[in-house]
Design a protein around this motif. Structure first.
Motif, PDB file in Angstrom:
ATOM      1  N   ASP A 211       0.821  -1.214   0.000  1.00 25.59           N
ATOM      2  CA  ASP A 211       0.000   0.000   0.000  1.00 25.59           C
ATOM      3  C   ASP A 211       0.854   1.264   0.000  1.00 25.59           C
ATOM      4  OD1 ASP A 211      -1.998   1.828   0.143  1.00 25.59           O
ATOM      5  OD2 ASP A 211      -2.636   1.346   2.190  1.00 25.59           O
ATOM      6  N   LYS A 277      -7.490  -3.821   2.799  1.00 28.20           N
ATOM      7  CA  LYS A 277      -6.899  -2.831   1.896  1.00 28.20           C
ATOM      8  C   LYS A 277      -7.566  -2.869   0.518  1.00 28.20           C
ATOM      9  CE  LYS A 277      -3.764  -1.093  -1.031  1.00 28.20           C
ATOM     10  NZ  LYS A 277      -3.365  -1.418  -2.382  1.00 28.20           N
ATOM     11  N   HIS A 285     -11.316   3.554  -4.282  1.00 27.53           N
ATOM     12  CA  HIS A 285     -10.599   4.197  -5.387  1.00 27.53           C
ATOM     13  C   HIS A 285     -11.317   3.948  -6.705  1.00 27.53           C
ATOM     14  CE1 HIS A 285      -6.028   5.234  -4.922  1.00 27.53           C
ATOM     15  NE2 HIS A 285      -6.816   6.237  -4.640  1.00 27.53           N
TER      16      HIS A 285
HETATM   17  C1  CS2 Z   1      -5.181   2.245  -7.448  1.00 31.87           C
HETATM   18  C2  CS2 Z   1      -3.942   1.662  -6.765  1.00 31.87           C
HETATM   19  O1  CS2 Z   1      -4.647   2.481  -9.730  1.00 31.87           O
HETATM   20  C3  CS2 Z   1      -5.304   1.847  -8.907  1.00 31.87           C
HETATM   21  O2  CS2 Z   1      -6.040   0.931  -9.218  1.00 31.87           O
HETATM   22  O3  CS2 Z   1      -6.305   1.853  -6.735  1.00 31.87           O
HETATM   23  O4  CS2 Z   1      -2.811   1.779  -7.564  1.00 31.87           O
HETATM   24  C4  CS2 Z   1      -3.690   2.293  -5.384  1.00 31.87           C
HETATM   25  O5  CS2 Z   1      -3.276   3.637  -5.525  1.00 31.87           O
HETATM   26  C5  CS2 Z   1      -2.672   1.529  -4.601  1.00 31.87           C
HETATM   27  O6  CS2 Z   1      -3.049   0.185  -4.505  1.00 31.87           O
HETATM   28  C6  CS2 Z   1      -2.473   2.132  -3.212  1.00 31.87           C
HETATM   29  O7  CS2 Z   1      -1.760   1.258  -2.423  1.00 31.87           O
END
Ligand code: CS2
Length: 485
Positions: A211, A277, A285
């Motif tokens: 992460d 996570k 996200h």
């Molecule tokens: C993000 C991840 O691009 C993506 O799909 O959700 O790269 C995220 O920023 C990382 O997993 C954070 O640890």
């Protein structure tokens, strides 16, 4: 002065997929490890491998593979020079050098960040029809895929009597180590069954959770390095202050670097960390990226400070995601999500929602569909997760209609569905039929079909803002209901 061979420590780690993420996340740990070792000969160098493009090799080679990692907090930058990377090979041109490095007796660890699609799998098994895998079955000594490189290197080690290295997957996938073990042993068995058995017995594939938020580097970032470090750097990386790395303590005969001494958590079972996570961070996200794109928000910090999106994410966490997570012992998951909100809000991290929205077909299963399936089974709410799915369907259709490219390994299949189904319920049904994304149990579930179709229609008729408001009201209703029960 040190003799040349001591000044340059041996390569003990080879990393496949040397993009910005691992340079901002993993290499700083190896740098810290080296800094703590008084004798240079005990230190480790890392060789990076780029599987798809020579660009990073060509940018780093003139600067001896050193670069800057810039920690970008809400109030300022801290640059750090990273020197542990000693070489980068591009799979398309440096195959022999890469395989020789992976087969070398000093190398005890091969780590990977190759993204979800790099595993060439279908439903957790090797996808033997994948063009790269077909190539690697027929040309096992001249691989192109990551599993192919591992199998070819392990074949050399077995032939030379060198113990296996440990394979450490650092991708955002549930049970990433198990998946890597599966595709590598499946491929090896097709190439040489005896090798497949040797790998099964000798190679360890620990699961890990990684992460750190690492946005793509821009030209402005390169200019910043010149200002901050007083030196040109063609390949700096930008990252947030936070990081967390949890690894299953299961390494093979070659031992493991003392990662615990530099803050890495070595645990018996990574599952709860990874579940928390993947669902809380990556799930939200993906939601912010897709719904943010529909709502005109180009970056995560702008999206999460929009009241409608922020309200939606809060209810998604509390009503649908947190209840689906097995929380790591001693962890306060509500505080964890609150801290995520603060991390996402860092206005100095310019993390494009369009970047996160790439490859969504690969990201939905661990982030959105796994909690959805568990909520369905437990009779918990699913409306918010279904809005994210409908949002994806609207997003990819919008790109198609605008003639903009879709960055997704399933782009051809998705564009095929868009051009052959009329917009509406038929399209939703067609998308739910995407094999390898939606399991038959989810795709055929009436509650899912109804919720996704309704949201999809509503996005088209009333816009995403109205949907976000509705979803928050629905969440409020269901939390009032559960408070009364
Ligand atoms: C993000 C991840 O691009 C993506 O799909 O959700 O790269 C995220 O920023 C990382 O997993 C954070 O640890």
């Amino acid at each position: 002065m040190l003799p040349a061979d001591v000044a340059c420590p041996p390569i003990r780690v080879v990393h496949l997929g040397i993009g910005a993420f691992f340079r901002a996340f993993g290499l700083p740990r190896f740098e810290a490890l080296n800094a703590a070792l008084p004798r240079p000969q005990d230190r480790s160098a890392v060789m990076g491998v780029s599987l798809r493009s020579p660009a990073i090799r060509d940018a780093l080679a003139p600067q001896d593979f050193t670069y800057h990692a810039i920690e970008r907090g809400p109030n300022g930058d801290v640059p750090r020079e990273i020197t542990c990377l000693s070489d980068v090979g591009y799979a398309g041109e440096d195959r022999e050098r890469i395989l020789a490095a992976m087969a070398a007796p000093d190398v005890g660890l091969v780590s990977l960040t190759i993204t979800e699609k790099g595993y060439c799998h279908k439903n957790g098994q090797l996808d033997a029809s994948h063009p790269d895998i077909q190539h690697d079955i027929e040309n096992a000594e001249m691989p192109v895929s990551a599993p192919g490189f591992i199998v070819a290197a392990l074949a050399r080690r077995r032939a030379a009597g060198t113990p296996s290295f440990t394979c450490l997957s650092c991708d955002n996938l549930a049970d990433n180590g198990r998946l890597l073990a599966r595709v590598v042993t499946d491929l090896a068995a097709l190439v040489d069954p005896a090798l497949g058995r040797w790998i099964e017995a000798e190679t360890r594939f620990p699961v890990s959770m990684v992460d750190r938020i690492v946005p793509a580097t821009t030209k402005d970032d390169r200019d910043d390095v010149l200002r901050l470090a007083g030196r040109e750097d063609q390949a700096p990386v930008i990252h947030e202050p936070f990081w967390q790395w949890v690894i299953e303590d299961d390494f093979g005969l070659m031992g493991r670097p003392d990662l615990a001494s530099v803050g890495v958590q070595l645990v018996a079972d990574v599952t709860p960390y990874e579940m928390m996570k993947l669902r809380c961070l990556n799930g939200s996200h993906t939601a912010l990226a897709l719904l943010g794109q529909l709502h005109g928000k180009q970056t995560v910090s702008v999206a999460i400070t929009d009241p409608l999106l922020a309200g939606f994410i809060d209810s998604l966490w509390s009503q649908e995601i947190i209840p689906s997570v097995t929380v790591p012992q001693g962890q306060d998951i509500t505080a964890y999500c609150k801290a995520l909100g603060a991390r996402f809000s860092n206005p100095r991290i310019i993390h494009q929602t369009a970047q996160i929205a790439m490859d969504t077909s690969q990201k939905l299963p661990p982030r959105i569909l796994a909690p959805l399936a568990e909520n369905l089974a437990a009779g918990r709410p699913i409306a918010g997760l279904c809005l994210v799915i409908a949002g994806w369907m609207a997003f990819v259709r919008h790109l198609h209609d605008m003639g903009r490219p879709l960055h997704d390994p399933l782009a051809d299949r998705i564009n095929g569905i868009i051009s052959t189904t009329p917009d509406g319920d038929g399209y939703v049904e067609g998308m739910l039929g995407l094999e390898g994304v939606f399991s038959p149990a989810i795709a055929g579930h009436e509650l899912v079909i109804d919720a996704v179709s309704q949201w999809y229609r509503r996005i088209g008729a009333d816009g995403i803002a109205a949907c976000l408001e509705d979803a928050a009201t629905l969440a409020l209703d269901s939390s009032n209901r559960s408070a009364q029960e």
